[in-house]
Design a protein around this motif. Structure first.
Motif, PDB file in Angstrom:
ATOM      1  N   HIS A 740       0.973  -1.228   0.458  1.00  0.00           N
ATOM      2  CA  HIS A 740      -0.160   0.072  -0.455  1.00  0.00           C
ATOM      3  C   HIS A 740       1.193   1.485  -0.083  1.00  0.00           C
ATOM      4  O   HIS A 740       2.019   1.258   0.464  1.00  0.00           O
ATOM      5  CB  HIS A 740      -1.069   0.342   1.322  1.00  0.00           C
ATOM      6  CG  HIS A 740      -0.774   0.377   2.191  1.00  0.00           C
ATOM      7  ND1 HIS A 740       0.821  -0.762   3.222  1.00  0.00           N
ATOM      8  CD2 HIS A 740      -1.036   0.670   3.183  1.00  0.00           C
ATOM      9  CE1 HIS A 740       0.546   0.099   4.287  1.00  0.00           C
ATOM     10  NE2 HIS A 740       0.310   1.003   4.351  1.00  0.00           N
ATOM     11  N   LEU A 741       0.875   2.107  -0.286  1.00  0.00           N
ATOM     12  CA  LEU A 741       0.825   3.851  -0.975  1.00  0.00           C
ATOM     13  C   LEU A 741       1.897   4.352   0.211  1.00  0.00           C
ATOM     14  O   LEU A 741       3.207   4.186   0.369  1.00  0.00           O
ATOM     15  CB  LEU A 741       0.138   4.806  -0.954  1.00  0.00           C
ATOM     16  CG  LEU A 741       1.323   5.800  -1.631  1.00  0.00           C
ATOM     17  CD1 LEU A 741       1.645   5.386  -2.331  1.00  0.00           C
ATOM     18  CD2 LEU A 741      -0.652   6.915  -2.234  1.00  0.00           C
ATOM     19  N   PRO A 742       1.582   3.843   1.413  1.00  0.00           N
ATOM     20  CA  PRO A 742       2.315   4.881   2.450  1.00  0.00           C
ATOM     21  C   PRO A 742       3.692   4.243   2.955  1.00  0.00           C
ATOM     22  O   PRO A 742       5.305   4.599   2.543  1.00  0.00           O
ATOM     23  CB  PRO A 742       1.603   4.502   4.221  1.00  0.00           C
ATOM     24  CG  PRO A 742      -0.116   4.472   3.482  1.00  0.00           C
ATOM     25  CD  PRO A 742       0.095   3.951   2.288  1.00  0.00           C
ATOM     26  N   THR A 743       3.940   2.281   3.271  1.00  0.00           N
ATOM     27  CA  THR A 743       5.040   1.727   3.195  1.00  0.00           C
ATOM     28  C   THR A 743       6.033   2.002   1.506  1.00  0.00           C
ATOM     29  O   THR A 743       6.994   2.086   1.353  1.00  0.00           O
ATOM     30  CB  THR A 743       4.655   0.440   2.486  1.00  0.00           C
ATOM     31  OG1 THR A 743       3.815  -0.014   1.880  1.00  0.00           O
ATOM     32  CG2 THR A 743       3.474  -0.287   4.488  1.00  0.00           C
ATOM     33  N   VAL A 744       4.874   2.012   0.866  1.00  0.00           N
ATOM     34  CA  VAL A 744       5.867   2.382  -0.231  1.00  0.00           C
ATOM     35  C   VAL A 744       6.743   3.727  -1.036  1.00  0.00           C
ATOM     36  O   VAL A 744       7.944   4.113  -1.054  1.00  0.00           O
ATOM     37  CB  VAL A 744       4.870   2.283  -1.663  1.00  0.00           C
ATOM     38  CG1 VAL A 744       6.115   2.817  -3.789  1.00  0.00           C
ATOM     39  CG2 VAL A 744       4.574   1.407  -2.445  1.00  0.00           C
ATOM     40  N   LEU A 745       6.207   4.564   0.055  1.00  0.00           N
ATOM     41  CA  LEU A 745       6.513   6.186   0.214  1.00  0.00           C
ATOM     42  C   LEU A 745       7.451   6.135   1.257  1.00  0.00           C
ATOM     43  O   LEU A 745       9.116   6.539   1.276  1.00  0.00           O
ATOM     44  CB  LEU A 745       5.649   6.960   0.615  1.00  0.00           C
ATOM     45  CG  LEU A 745       4.000   7.377  -0.964  1.00  0.00           C
ATOM     46  CD1 LEU A 745       3.251   8.461   0.273  1.00  0.00           C
ATOM     47  CD2 LEU A 745       5.055   7.357  -1.804  1.00  0.00           C
ATOM     48  N   GLU A 746       7.110   5.413   2.486  1.00  0.00           N
ATOM     49  CA  GLU A 746       8.273   5.348   2.905  1.00  0.00           C
ATOM     50  C   GLU A 746       9.477   4.710   2.993  1.00  0.00           C
ATOM     51  O   GLU A 746      11.292   4.976   2.956  1.00  0.00           O
ATOM     52  CB  GLU A 746       8.244   4.424   3.776  1.00  0.00           C
ATOM     53  CG  GLU A 746       8.647   4.114   5.219  1.00  0.00           C
ATOM     54  CD  GLU A 746       8.850   5.417   6.089  1.00  0.00           C
ATOM     55  OE1 GLU A 746       9.232   5.560   6.505  1.00  0.00           O
ATOM     56  OE2 GLU A 746       7.606   6.207   6.212  1.00  0.00           O
ATOM     57  N   LEU A 747       9.865   3.469   1.495  1.00  0.00           N
ATOM     58  CA  LEU A 747      10.629   3.447   1.485  1.00  0.00           C
ATOM     59  C   LEU A 747      11.737   4.375  -0.010  1.00  0.00           C
ATOM     60  O   LEU A 747      12.670   4.133   0.300  1.00  0.00           O
ATOM     61  CB  LEU A 747      10.793   2.307   0.584  1.00  0.00           C
ATOM     62  CG  LEU A 747      12.044   0.805  -0.128  1.00  0.00           C
ATOM     63  CD1 LEU A 747      12.741   1.049   0.853  1.00  0.00           C
ATOM     64  CD2 LEU A 747      10.835  -0.495  -0.984  1.00  0.00           C
ATOM     65  N   ILE A 748      10.733   4.641  -1.040  1.00  0.00           N
ATOM     66  CA  ILE A 748      11.462   5.207  -2.376  1.00  0.00           C
ATOM     67  C   ILE A 748      11.185   6.724  -1.843  1.00  0.00           C
ATOM     68  O   ILE A 748      12.236   7.234  -2.588  1.00  0.00           O
ATOM     69  CB  ILE A 748      10.917   4.970  -3.391  1.00  0.00           C
ATOM     70  CG1 ILE A 748       9.668   5.171  -3.163  1.00  0.00           C
ATOM     71  CG2 ILE A 748      10.913   3.583  -3.766  1.00  0.00           C
ATOM     72  CD1 ILE A 748       8.332   5.028  -4.199  1.00  0.00           C
ATOM     73  N   LEU A 749      11.005   7.401  -0.635  1.00  0.00           N
ATOM     74  CA  LEU A 749      10.589   8.513  -0.573  1.00  0.00           C
ATOM     75  C   LEU A 749      11.959   8.564   0.607  1.00  0.00           C
ATOM     76  O   LEU A 749      12.500   9.446   0.653  1.00  0.00           O
ATOM     77  CB  LEU A 749       9.691   9.188   0.025  1.00  0.00           C
ATOM     78  CG  LEU A 749       8.567   9.955  -1.398  1.00  0.00           C
ATOM     79  CD1 LEU A 749       7.501  10.560  -1.012  1.00  0.00           C
ATOM     80  CD2 LEU A 749       9.552  10.979  -2.729  1.00  0.00           C
ATOM     81  N   MET A 750      11.696   8.416   2.062  1.00  0.00           N
ATOM     82  CA  MET A 750      12.162   8.723   2.922  1.00  0.00           C
ATOM     83  C   MET A 750      13.450   8.473   3.458  1.00  0.00           C
ATOM     84  O   MET A 750      13.903   8.179   4.977  1.00  0.00           O
ATOM     85  CB  MET A 750      10.879   8.632   4.092  1.00  0.00           C
ATOM     86  CG  MET A 750       9.790   9.972   3.818  1.00  0.00           C
ATOM     87  SD  MET A 750       8.379   9.898   4.906  1.00  0.00           S
ATOM     88  CE  MET A 750       7.448  11.308   3.589  1.00  0.00           C
ATOM     89  N   ASP A 751      13.259   6.853   3.289  1.00  0.00           N
ATOM     90  CA  ASP A 751      14.761   6.124   3.931  1.00  0.00           C
ATOM     91  C   ASP A 751      15.959   6.307   3.131  1.00  0.00           C
ATOM     92  O   ASP A 751      16.349   6.236   1.814  1.00  0.00           O
ATOM     93  CB  ASP A 751      14.079   4.591   3.211  1.00  0.00           C
ATOM     94  CG  ASP A 751      15.236   3.225   3.433  1.00  0.00           C
ATOM     95  OD1 ASP A 751      16.396   3.766   4.867  1.00  0.00           O
ATOM     96  OD2 ASP A 751      14.974   2.391   3.734  1.00  0.00           O
TER      97      ASP A 751
END
Length: 857
Positions: A740-751
């Protein structure tokens, strides 16, 4: 057995001896083999045609891997042609070289004396040894250099003469080169390759080494420095990557340890020459120029030149910079001087010429002009200077009408023409289509000024004609080259260019400053390589999806494909594309648009156009790449830019090509990380990569993750985004089956630990910008540092869950879109600040034309 072996079952030497039509380097008169050629002949017979052909293929492979090229000017840009090397060397005996060397040294001394006299006392003119019209009517005579003090007792640092063996068995001088003699670097590269493909033969023949020529060259340039004699700053001035011999410029700069610069990298202030670099201005002491006289200074020479340095002549006149060779040396390339060299030798040295010149008549004298006109059909006619489209005219090849036209041109301006005897020069054994055949040969020699005279390179650059009986020998017209082996009667000691310090001495680090133009091109090379990788990954996903949909006849998956197609337009910036007014039609039939975005080199934003721009930026900083990285760059250009097949490839072949390209681009990134030292050049390259990866990621996310859509399609898009970002395996390991979107953003935006995330790019950018030179007079952050700090802070303060919330009225993730829009604006602002702070913005170098460059190899 090869076709050549079947056609000629006997020895190669027997076949060659039956095809001689004129004096040959390997055979004396009446077909008698010269003794010093015996080892080569024995090796050729042992190898056979197949073995010799394998040796030739190995040589060409090595040359290609080393990036050895000769650029052919085509009106728009230089087309890099692979350098051609014949695997059969030219042998010169020790006894004969002694005679040739003495003659070349005498000639270099004479040319040096002529140069200093013409721009100094002018006794040759005053005592009528030389006619004034011959000198003042030549385009190489620079009036602004008259009276200019030349550095040292031998200002002509480098000299070159083209030699050929006449029918009498003696070496004759055909012409001379003195502005920026080209070919020494190619001769060195030829030698490097020959020692790889024929090491035993090279060792057994006791071949004299070339490093003994480059040692005194480096020493001589250092001694020319008017100031800072203990540690002078020496640069190699090149016209740029469109020069035919640009490879040699980069090669010599790297080999000698000098910075390679273009005119815009230098500036004259207060009568001194300065190198513009990231760290600021550095005074230049010596310039080894590879640029013709007239283009060196637009202020006092050709005003339309954008290749030189404004005020360079005045800086040299004041004695604040030494130039090798001095501006004005082009007058020595006057073909008319050939007719007066015997009298010049008597005037200065009281000697006869040790090496005869080809019989030459200058048409500026009435008797000589009449002789040329009477024998026009038997002579070779040349202008006294090399101009646009210059080429020798063979009277025997002209029609009656053409002879009449040439006669009128000579009569109109006789002082501009010379006539030379047309001589059938010697041939040498050469590999032609698998056979050893005779070809006419010219040897270009090189000399460098030493303390007690001139030092000749043992051998030089040998060039051979393409066709049997062809008298024009030039790489520009398709000729090949040879390595010239000067043999010694005793074993030759190893010679190294490296100086040896004392065993207990640790030398201080002295890194070369990074010129602003080099910094600019390294930055853009990084941007282009990352842009190409992002585009290739997205295209590969689209082609794979199209094939899967076609095979499964899944029409309900079209919205999924359409979203990726729209993303392709946003990522590549090829608007209107799949988002314009005709988008619906293109989305239903995307084949032509995809083909254009894949292969149309004239379409800005296409993959091929990006790779072409990457190749041009990389070529400009050719001397900064380690050998393995350059091979990757060359392979990419060979696979994509030089592939002229514009037909639409099959989908499977396209996917294979994209797979291979992505592997090459990843290899470039890995090699640059492991093989380049962490100096300013690498930082600029990595800044370009990080900046472009961030922008590409943001464009992809805005096109795919911001709009809301069917949940199943959205999950597929998230998976595709992870694949395109090379993050799917990492995501699966961390989040198992949750998509789902939050986990995707967590990886490719904020990690910050994930090399493909936006946070990782911003953190790397922040670190690199902190390490770049800044104004130390203030404790405030620079504008570029403040810009990246603001962007990074905004990203770290963001919350992935909040960013994933879609606005019910607007139908898209507004908070995510605003964050990504702000990041885009900050990164483009950072790019502008980089340009303003670190790079030299000048007019692009004008395209070189034949008269602007020494392309007569």
């Amino acid at each position: 057995m090869s076709p050549a072996d079947e056609a000629f079952p006997g020895l190669i030497s027997q076949h060659y001896a039956t095809h001689l039509g004129s004096y040959d380097e390997m055979y004396a008169q009446e077909g008698q083999l010269l003794p010093h050629w015996q080892p080569l002949l024995h090796e050729l017979d042992q190898l056979g045609s197949d073995g010799l052909q394998r040796r030739h293929l190995m040589a060409q492979r090595l040359l290609r891997e080393n990036g050895v090229t000769f650029n052919i000017y085509d009106g728009l840009r230089g087309a890099a042609s692979p350098w051609q090397l014949d695997p059969v060397p030219l042998f010169i005996s020790a006894e004969e070289w002694t005679v040739i060397e003495a003659g070349l040294q005498q000639r270099a001394e004479l040319l040096n004396l002529v140069l200093t006299d013409i721009y100094g006392a002018q006794t040759l003119l005053k005592q009528a040894v030389l006619p004034p019209e011959l000198i003042f009517g030549h385009s190489g005579f620079q009036r602004s250099c008259v009276g200019m003090p030349f550095p040292g007792d031998r200002p002509l640092v480098l000299s070159s003469s083209n030699l050929a063996r006449g029918p009498d068995g003696r070496m004759w001088v055909i012409d001379d080169r003195a502005q920026a003699p080209s070919g020494a670097g190619y001769a060195l590269e030829n030698r490097m390759v020959m020692t790889r493909i024929a090491p035993a033969l090279f060792r057994d023949c006791h071949v004299k080494r070339l490093a003994g020529f480059f040692q005194p060259l480096r020493d001589r340039l250092a001694r020319l420095a008017p100031q800072n004699k203990q540690d002078p700053r020496i640069v190699v001035l090149t016209p740029g990557p469109y020069s035919p011999t640009y490879f040699e410029h980069a090669y010599l700069a790297n080999y000698l340890g000098y910075a390679l610069v273009q005119g815009d990298d230098l500036s004259v202030r207060d009568g001194r020459v300065w190198l513009k670099s990231l760290e600021g201005l550095h005074q230049v002491d010596v310039i080894l120029r590879r640029l013709d006289d007239a283009y060196c200074d637009p202020l006092e020479l050709r005003s339309d030149s954008r290749l030189g340095v404004t005020g360079l002549v005045q800086a040299a006149r004041l004695g604040n910079v030494a130039i090798a060779n001095p501006i004005g040396s082009g007058v020595l390339e006057n073909h008319g001087l050939m007719a007066f060299m015997p009298s010049i030798a008597r005037h200065f040295l009281g000697e006869k010429l040790k090496l005869p010149s080809v019989a030459t008549w200058w048409c500026g004298q009435a008797r000589e002009c009449n002789f040329v006109l009477e024998h026009l059909d038997k002579l070779v006619v040349k202008t006294i200077h090399r101009g646009r489209g210059y080429r020798a005219i063979f009277g025997a090849q002209l029609t009656a009408a053409e002879l009449a036209t040439l006669r009128q041109r000579i009569l109109a301006k006789p002082h501009l023409y010379t006539g030379q005897e047309m001589v059938s020069f010697s041939t040498a054994p050469s590999l032609i289509n698998g056979l050893i055949e005779p070809r006419h040969t010219i040897l270009r020699s090189f000399l460098v000024a030493g303390d007690n005279g001139y030092i000749a390179m043992p051998g030089g650059l040998t060039r051979i004609a393409t066709q049997e009986g062809e008298l024009v020998v030039s790489n520009k017209f398709g000729g090949s080259s040879k390595d010239a082996w000067v043999l010694s009667n005793e074993p030759v000691n190893y010679v190294s260019l490296w100086r040896q310090p004392q065993l207990d001495q640790v030398l201080p680090l002295r890194a070369q400053p990074l010129p602003s133009r080099a910094a600019d091109n390294l930055f853009w090379a990084g941007r282009y390589v990352e842009r190409a990788e992002g585009t290739a990954r997205l295209l590969r996903s689209i082609f794979l999806l199209r094939r899967e949909l076609r095979d499964a006849h899944a029409g309900d998956q079209k919205p999924y494909l359409h979203s990726l197609l729209r993303a392709l337009t946003h990522v590549t910036g090829t608007y209107p594309g799949f988002v314009g007014e005709e988008a619906d039609e293109l989305l239903e039939s995307p084949k032509a648009e995809l083909h254009a975005l894949l292969q149309d080199k004239n379409r800005p934003g296409s993959l091929t156009a990006i790779l072409q721009s990457f190749g041009q930026a990389a070529l400009t900083v050719r001397d900064y790449w380690p050998a393995e990285i350059w091979r990757v760059i060359d392979n990419i250009q060979q696979d994509w830019i030089l592939d002229d097949d514009d037909s639409e490839p099959a989908s499977s072949r396209t996917e294979d090509r994209l797979d291979h390209l992505i592997m090459q681009l990843v290899a470039f990134g890995g090699l640059s990380a492991e093989s380049m030292s962490r100096e300013s050049g690498w930082m600029l390259l990595d800044i370009g990569r990080r900046l472009e990866r961030a922008l590409g990621l943001i464009a992809l996310l805005r096109a795919t993750m911001v709009p809301t859509m069917d949940e199943a399609i959205h999950r597929q898009l998230m998976e595709s985004v992870l694949v395109i970002c090379d993050s799917l395996n990492t995501f699966r390991r961390r989040y198992r089956s949750y998509m789902h979107l939050p986990t995707v953003l967590e990886l490719i935006l904020m990690d910050e630990s994930h090399p493909r995330s936006l946070a990782y790019q911003l953190e790397a950018l922040q670190q690199h910008l902190n390490d770049l030179p800044h104004d130390t007079s203030s404790h405030r952050l620079g504008a570029d540092q403040r810009c990246i700090l603001a962007a990074y802070t905004e990203l770290r303060l963001a919350d992935a869950a909040a960013l994933s919330q879609a606005e019910e009225d607007d139908g898209y993730c507004k908070a995510l879109d605003e964050l990504l829009a702000n990041q885009t604006a900050s990164l483009w602002r950072l790019s502008e600040l980089m340009n303003e702070t670190y790079f030299s913005h000048a007019q692009p170098a004008q395209q070189l034309t034949p008269q602007q460059q020494d392309e007569d190899l």
